[in-house]
Design an enzyme around this catalytic site. Structure first.
Site, PDB file in Angstrom:
ATOM      1  N   ASP A   1      28.977  58.808 -31.461  1.00 28.25           N
ATOM      2  CA  ASP A   1      28.335  59.604 -30.404  1.00 28.25           C
ATOM      3  C   ASP A   1      28.433  58.870 -29.070  1.00 28.25           C
ATOM      4  O   ASP A   1      28.622  57.646 -29.031  1.00 28.25           O
ATOM      5  CB  ASP A   1      26.858  59.822 -30.736  1.00 28.25           C
ATOM      6  CG  ASP A   1      26.675  60.622 -32.012  1.00 28.25           C
ATOM      7  OD1 ASP A   1      27.595  61.372 -32.375  1.00 28.25           O
ATOM      8  OD2 ASP A   1      25.602  60.484 -32.629  1.00 28.25           O
TER       9      ASP A   1
HETATM   10  N1  URA Z   1      25.883  58.777 -37.114  1.00 30.58           N
HETATM   11  C1  URA Z   1      25.355  59.277 -35.985  1.00 30.58           C
HETATM   12  O1  URA Z   1      24.369  59.988 -36.007  1.00 30.58           O
HETATM   13  N2  URA Z   1      25.979  58.987 -34.830  1.00 30.58           N
HETATM   14  C2  URA Z   1      27.062  58.181 -34.738  1.00 30.58           C
HETATM   15  O2  URA Z   1      27.561  57.929 -33.647  1.00 30.58           O
HETATM   16  C3  URA Z   1      27.579  57.662 -35.938  1.00 30.58           C
HETATM   17  C4  URA Z   1      26.976  57.974 -37.110  1.00 30.58           C
END
Ligand code: URA
Length: 240
Positions: free
Chosen positions: A105
């Site tokens: 993310d």
């Molecule tokens: N899980 C998440 O919620 N976000 C990420 O960036 C990676 C794994």
């Protein structure tokens, strides 16, 4: 790749335009096997010929495997108008066709592999390969035993997605800092798993993918190429 036009090769090796490569060649800055070559259309065999630019040996690499310490605020998607992880690569590591293997993310930091080798990405880092990804997560609430039991069993997320059991280690006395290991890579998986046990991820940092750990000498935003042994180990451990 073996035989290629010299200007095309130089533009790939140095990540410069074909015109800039032609200019370098014309100016006499390029040698093949010790001899200055001024013709751009000469054919060069990367497996047999040694290329020098400004007397520095250059090597053509078809595939690149880059470890990035991803900063927060940078997206993995290259379709977005936001600054993405390819934009922030140093020029000497950029080449065409690079993409992040497995997404983080925008606000997640830590280990990201960037490559132009689709087969490698599919074999090793695609979400369904079940390689354990370990994250450090700061939570809004302490993680109690009931929540740990739920997270370490197969569980159903709010939208009905079923996820496999996670591995959990509580790292702090207040139970608000944990390490969580997951084999899958579903959309926002860690955040949604914690959401499903009435908690919230405040910050998330990926420490490792399978055998590969984030190099602690890389500052936020820095990158380096994977070593051959890191690559071999990842390939050995992928379940193909
Ligand atoms: N899980 C998440 O919620 N976000 C990420 O960036 C990676 C794994």
């Amino acid at each position: 790749m073996a035989v290629e036009r010299l200007d095309k090769l130089i533009s790939k090796i140095l990540n410069i335009s074909r015109n800039d490569a032609k200019l370098l060649i014309k100016k006499g800055n390029v040698k093949i096997d010790g001899e200055i070559i001024k013709k751009s259309d000469i054919k060069c065999d990367t497996e047999k010929n040694q290329i020098f630019v400004n007397d520095t040996a250059c090597f053509y690499k078809q595939y690149r495997y880059i470890m990035m310490h991803k900063p927060s605020g940078v997206v993995c998607s290259t379709d977005d108008s936001d600054v993405n992880v390819i934009d922030i690569l140093p020029d000497d590591l950029k080449c065409s066709g690079l993409f992040p293997g497995g997404r983080l993310d925008k606000d997640t930091t830590g280990l990201l592999i960037i490559t132009n080798d689709g087969v490698f990405a599919h074999k090793v880092i695609s979400p369904n390969k079940n390689l354990i990804k370990r994250y450090l997560a700061d939570l809004a609430e302490p993680l109690d035993d009931d929540a740990i039991n739920t997270l370490t069993s197969p569980m159903t997320l709010a939208d009905g997605t079923v996820v496999k059991p996670a591995q959990i280690k509580v790292l702090s006395d207040d139970k608000m800092q944990i390490e969580i290991g997951i084999g899958e890579g579903k959309y926002h998986q860690v955040k949604r798993m914690l959401g499903a046990v009435n908690n919230r991820v405040v910050s998330l940092h990926r420490q490792s993918i399978g055998s590969l750990s984030l190099d602690s000498s890389l500052s936020v935003g820095e990158c380096r190429e994977l070593t051959q042994s890191e690559l071999d180990e990842l390939l050995q451990n992928s379940d193909i």
